[in-house]
Design a protein around this motif. Structure first.
Motif, mmCIF file in Angstrom:
data_model
loop_
_atom_site.group_PDB
_atom_site.id
_atom_site.type_symbol
_atom_site.label_atom_id
_atom_site.label_comp_id
_atom_site.label_asym_id
_atom_site.label_seq_id
_atom_site.Cartn_x
_atom_site.Cartn_y
_atom_site.Cartn_z
ATOM 1 N N HIS A 240 -9.221 20.194 5.196
ATOM 2 C CA HIS A 240 -9.858 19.861 3.855
ATOM 3 C C HIS A 240 -9.758 18.499 3.378
ATOM 4 C CE1 HIS A 240 -11.288 23.979 3.646
ATOM 5 N NE2 HIS A 240 -9.928 24.351 3.844
ATOM 6 N N HIS A 241 -8.547 17.584 3.857
ATOM 7 C CA HIS A 241 -8.159 16.532 3.081
ATOM 8 C C HIS A 241 -8.114 15.452 3.933
ATOM 9 C CE1 HIS A 241 -7.190 19.403 -0.044
ATOM 10 N NE2 HIS A 241 -5.922 19.577 0.352
ATOM 11 N N ARG A 242 -9.032 15.237 5.013
ATOM 12 C CA ARG A 242 -8.976 14.063 5.900
ATOM 13 C C ARG A 242 -9.186 12.770 5.410
ATOM 14 N NH1 ARG A 242 -11.102 18.177 9.471
ATOM 15 N NH2 ARG A 242 -13.187 17.677 9.005
ATOM 16 N N GLY A 243 -10.265 12.803 4.538
ATOM 17 C CA GLY A 243 -10.764 11.503 3.690
ATOM 18 C C GLY A 243 -9.682 11.014 2.898
ATOM 19 N N GLY A 244 -8.892 12.070 2.294
ATOM 20 C CA GLY A 244 -7.749 11.778 1.274
ATOM 21 C C GLY A 244 -6.440 11.088 2.215
ATOM 22 N N ILE A 245 -6.128 11.709 3.424
ATOM 23 C CA ILE A 245 -5.290 11.497 4.226
ATOM 24 C C ILE A 245 -5.473 9.770 4.619
ATOM 25 C CG2 ILE A 245 -4.098 11.849 6.379
ATOM 26 C CD1 ILE A 245 -4.826 14.628 6.243
ATOM 27 N N ALA A 246 -6.569 9.424 4.937
ATOM 28 C CA ALA A 246 -7.108 8.191 5.199
ATOM 29 C C ALA A 246 -6.655 7.291 4.414
ATOM 30 C CB ALA A 246 -8.451 8.177 5.865
ATOM 31 N N ARG A 247 -7.078 7.526 3.154
ATOM 32 C CA ARG A 247 -6.953 6.558 1.870
ATOM 33 C C ARG A 247 -5.555 6.518 1.518
ATOM 34 N NH1 ARG A 247 -11.803 9.531 0.606
ATOM 35 N NH2 ARG A 247 -10.506 10.856 -0.849
ATOM 36 N N ALA A 248 -4.777 7.605 1.302
ATOM 37 C CA ALA A 248 -3.388 7.358 1.335
ATOM 38 C C ALA A 248 -2.542 6.610 2.135
ATOM 39 C CB ALA A 248 -2.546 8.834 1.203
ATOM 40 N N PHE A 249 -3.232 6.824 3.510
ATOM 41 C CA PHE A 249 -2.448 5.892 4.619
ATOM 42 C C PHE A 249 -2.736 4.617 4.364
ATOM 43 C CE2 PHE A 249 -2.569 3.850 8.457
ATOM 44 C CZ PHE A 249 -1.451 4.105 9.340
ATOM 45 N N SER A 250 -3.765 4.158 3.804
ATOM 46 C CA SER A 250 -4.358 2.735 3.700
ATOM 47 C C SER A 250 -3.260 2.029 2.320
ATOM 48 C CB SER A 250 -5.698 2.657 3.652
ATOM 49 O OG SER A 250 -6.442 2.939 4.468
ATOM 50 N N ILE A 251 -3.474 3.069 1.478
ATOM 51 C CA ILE A 251 -2.448 2.573 0.172
ATOM 52 C C ILE A 251 -1.083 2.408 0.526
ATOM 53 C CG2 ILE A 251 -1.747 3.198 -2.158
ATOM 54 C CD1 ILE A 251 -4.337 4.782 -2.437
ATOM 55 N N SER A 252 -0.670 3.220 1.367
ATOM 56 C CA SER A 252 0.825 3.244 1.409
ATOM 57 C C SER A 252 1.071 2.345 2.553
ATOM 58 C CB SER A 252 1.328 4.641 2.053
ATOM 59 O OG SER A 252 2.797 4.667 2.317
ATOM 60 N N ALA A 253 0.139 1.833 3.425
ATOM 61 C CA ALA A 253 0.270 0.856 4.554
ATOM 62 C C ALA A 253 0.689 -0.412 3.743
ATOM 63 C CB ALA A 253 -0.706 0.753 5.387
ATOM 64 N N LEU A 254 -0.101 -1.036 2.729
ATOM 65 C CA LEU A 254 0.051 -2.024 1.994
ATOM 66 C C LEU A 254 1.273 -2.027 1.417
ATOM 67 C CD1 LEU A 254 -1.121 -4.763 1.230
ATOM 68 C CD2 LEU A 254 -2.167 -3.688 -0.830
ATOM 69 N N GLY A 255 1.584 -0.802 0.545
ATOM 70 C CA GLY A 255 3.085 -0.853 -0.274
ATOM 71 C C GLY A 255 4.240 -0.869 0.940
ATOM 72 N N SER A 256 3.939 -0.380 1.887
ATOM 73 C CA SER A 256 5.051 -0.218 2.658
ATOM 74 C C SER A 256 5.390 -1.597 3.400
ATOM 75 C CB SER A 256 4.945 0.870 3.968
ATOM 76 O OG SER A 256 4.940 1.950 3.302
ATOM 77 N N ILE A 257 4.492 -2.392 3.788
ATOM 78 C CA ILE A 257 4.824 -3.491 4.474
ATOM 79 C C ILE A 257 5.143 -4.671 3.450
ATOM 80 C CG2 ILE A 257 2.580 -4.676 4.405
ATOM 81 C CD1 ILE A 257 3.196 -5.447 7.185
ATOM 82 N N THR A 258 4.439 -4.768 2.217
ATOM 83 C CA THR A 258 5.070 -5.548 1.277
ATOM 84 C C THR A 258 6.228 -5.287 0.866
ATOM 85 O OG1 THR A 258 3.819 -4.119 -0.527
ATOM 86 C CG2 THR A 258 2.720 -6.098 0.199
ATOM 87 N N TYR A 259 6.852 -3.968 0.636
ATOM 88 C CA TYR A 259 8.114 -3.693 0.348
ATOM 89 C C TYR A 259 9.066 -3.773 1.305
ATOM 90 C CZ TYR A 259 12.150 -1.146 -1.660
ATOM 91 O OH TYR A 259 13.405 -0.797 -2.136
ATOM 92 N N TYR A 260 8.847 -3.543 2.576
ATOM 93 C CA TYR A 260 9.886 -3.843 3.625
ATOM 94 C C TYR A 260 10.005 -4.978 4.405
ATOM 95 C CZ TYR A 260 11.102 1.398 3.188
ATOM 96 O OH TYR A 260 11.465 2.429 2.585
ATOM 97 N N VAL A 261 9.144 -5.587 4.274
ATOM 98 C CA VAL A 261 9.120 -7.070 4.901
ATOM 99 C C VAL A 261 9.020 -8.191 3.616
ATOM 100 C CG1 VAL A 261 7.729 -8.906 5.896
ATOM 101 C CG2 VAL A 261 7.563 -6.497 7.001
ATOM 102 N N GLY A 262 8.790 -7.862 2.284
ATOM 103 C CA GLY A 262 8.548 -8.832 1.417
ATOM 104 C C GLY A 262 9.855 -8.616 0.515
ATOM 105 N N ILE A 263 10.481 -7.588 0.737
ATOM 106 C CA ILE A 263 11.704 -7.424 0.070
ATOM 107 C C ILE A 263 12.971 -6.945 0.669
ATOM 108 C CG2 ILE A 263 12.994 -6.038 -1.852
ATOM 109 C CD1 ILE A 263 10.171 -5.483 -3.090
#
Length: 438
Positions: A240-263
């Protein structure tokens, strides 16, 4: 799941939980980020204590961080099942208990000087246990805050989890900097490195005690009363949530790389590049952590007023344009320029994390929400958070291009931009404003 159930889980009939429970949930994320950022901030010290020192040892230490982070999605799915079947409170209690045990065991580990290479393998094993337990932390807390807060201020309340995480990061870098600054190398390698981990174990134990007083999420209680608790949360999320999973993945991808590489990778980057000493780099990162804490609640409030989508789009553009210049500023300038570059990167990363917390959780209705977050947000964090410090260091060593970390952030930002452009608005205030104007 009916459309009405989905709507109610985001904006409908709502009974906020006590503020004390919200406060405990929000600020208990301190311990999660303390541990994981402590390992990165202490990477150069741990590389000497457990792997013998040198550039190759630092790469091995960062590789261990990456491997342990791959356990995070497995833990997220495991704890997500508990959260979606038995309740958010049970999930958060079990995960922090396991985290406390792993942190204490790390503090008591024998070193390479005492038992040889086996010390490094034991450290890796405990990092994997920690990664597994942390999988149940952030997604569970964000889901709990979203479901317990009033709809009009969910951005602010969910951002508190991100802000508290930064308090954990600030504690980690502060304790690391203080430990390294006050001790000479023999004492640091012999026993001083244990102090930050013992402090973390005590912190995690206190969080377990505080969480035992929390109320259950009203959203989970609704599911129980209506008989809609999913029997198989993983299958339910995948159906039921495949679209939501893809969107959450994209949001978290940007958040993760900015945090872990940028900080969190920045101290190791500045030290290995020869731009700053180990102690100065850690104090610089302490200042960057303060910037993130200050930025986070304002971005949460902004996302409540103008919407999640406009804020994400603006931050995505900034993440594509700024990082290469900022890494150049840090590695080639004065201490003041390095501070400016690090704090600007931290502000961008903190802002993405703030809006990302609520935006990822709002991609799912209540039924299967924690498992959906596990599959989307946590999977992205494992790839773009755990692996990227290792990849960044490897790219620098292979290419001798110190701006490679900034380029990594920019590439991810460009890749997720189309997803953000197509994303529907989930903030209640912004949705109502658009309906009124149309």
């Amino acid at each position: 799941m009916t459309a009405m159930q989905s709507q109610l889980s985001l904006t409908g009939d709502h009974h906020p939980i006590p503020r004390s429970s919200l406060a405990v949930a929000a600020f208990s994320t301190v311990v999660e980020w303390y541990d994981f950022t402590l390992y990165l901030y202490f990477a150069t010290v741990l590389s000497r204590v457990f792997y013998g020192g040198g550039a190759q040892s630092l790469l091995i230490t960062l590789g261990g961080f990456a491997i342990a982070y791959l356990m995070r999605p497995l833990g997220a799915v495991f704890f997500g099942h508990i959260g979606d079947r038995l309740g958010r409170r049970h999930m958060l209690l079990i995960s922090v208990a396991l985290m406390t045990a792993a942190m204490l065991a790390t503090a008591l580990l024998p070193t390479r000087a005492q038992i040889g290479p086996a010390a490094g393998w034991l450290l890796l094993l405990l990092r994997c246990v920690m990664g597994f337990s942390v999988g149940g932390e952030y997604t569970g807390v964000v889901a709990y805050l979203l479901e317990g807060a009033h709809p009009e201020c969910r951005g602010l309340i969910a951002s508190l989890a991100s802000a508290a995480s930064e308090v954990g990061g600030l504690l980690a870098v502060g304790v690391s900097a203080l430990t390294v600054s006050l001790m000479d190398e023999p004492d640091l390698a012999s026993w001083g490195w244990r102090i930050p981990f013992l402090f973390g174990a005590a912190l995690a134990g206190s969080v377990w005690i505080a969480r035992s007083t929390m109320h259950e999420s009203p959203e989970f209680k609704r599911q129980q009363s209506e008989g809609t608790v999913p029997n198989e949360p993983l299958g339910h999320a995948l159906r039921h949530h495949r679209g939501g999973i893809a969107r959450a993945f994209s949001i978290s991808a940007l958040g993760s790389i900015t945090y872990y590489v940028g900080i969190t990778y920045v101290p190791a980057f500045l030290t290995s590049a020869g731009a700053l000493t180990e102690g100065v780099a850690l104090w610089l990162s302490t200042a960057a952590a303060v910037v993130v804490i200050l930025v986070t609640p304002f971005v949460g409030i902004l996302s409540d007023r103008v919407g999640r989508r406009p804020v994400l789009l603006a931050l995505c553009a900034g993440s594509a344009i700024l990082p290469i210049t900022l890494f150049h500023l840090m590695v080639s300038g004065s201490h003041a320029q390095a501070l400016l570059g690090a704090c600007t990167l931290a502000a961008v990363a903190g802002a993405v994390s703030a809006v990302g917390a609520v935006a990822t959780a709002e991609q799912f209705p209540g039924e299967g929400r924690v498992t959906g977050l596990a599959l989307g947000a946590t999977m992205a964090t494992a790839i773009f958070g755990g692996l990227t410090p290792y990849v960044a260091q490897l790219l620098i060593e292979r290419t001798h291009w110190n701006l490679a970390p900034g380029a990594m952030i920019a590439v991810v930002a460009v890749c997720v931009l189309p997803v953000f452009l197509a994303m529907r608005e989930t903030a209640p205030n912004a949705r109502r404003s658009r309906l009124a104007s149309s």
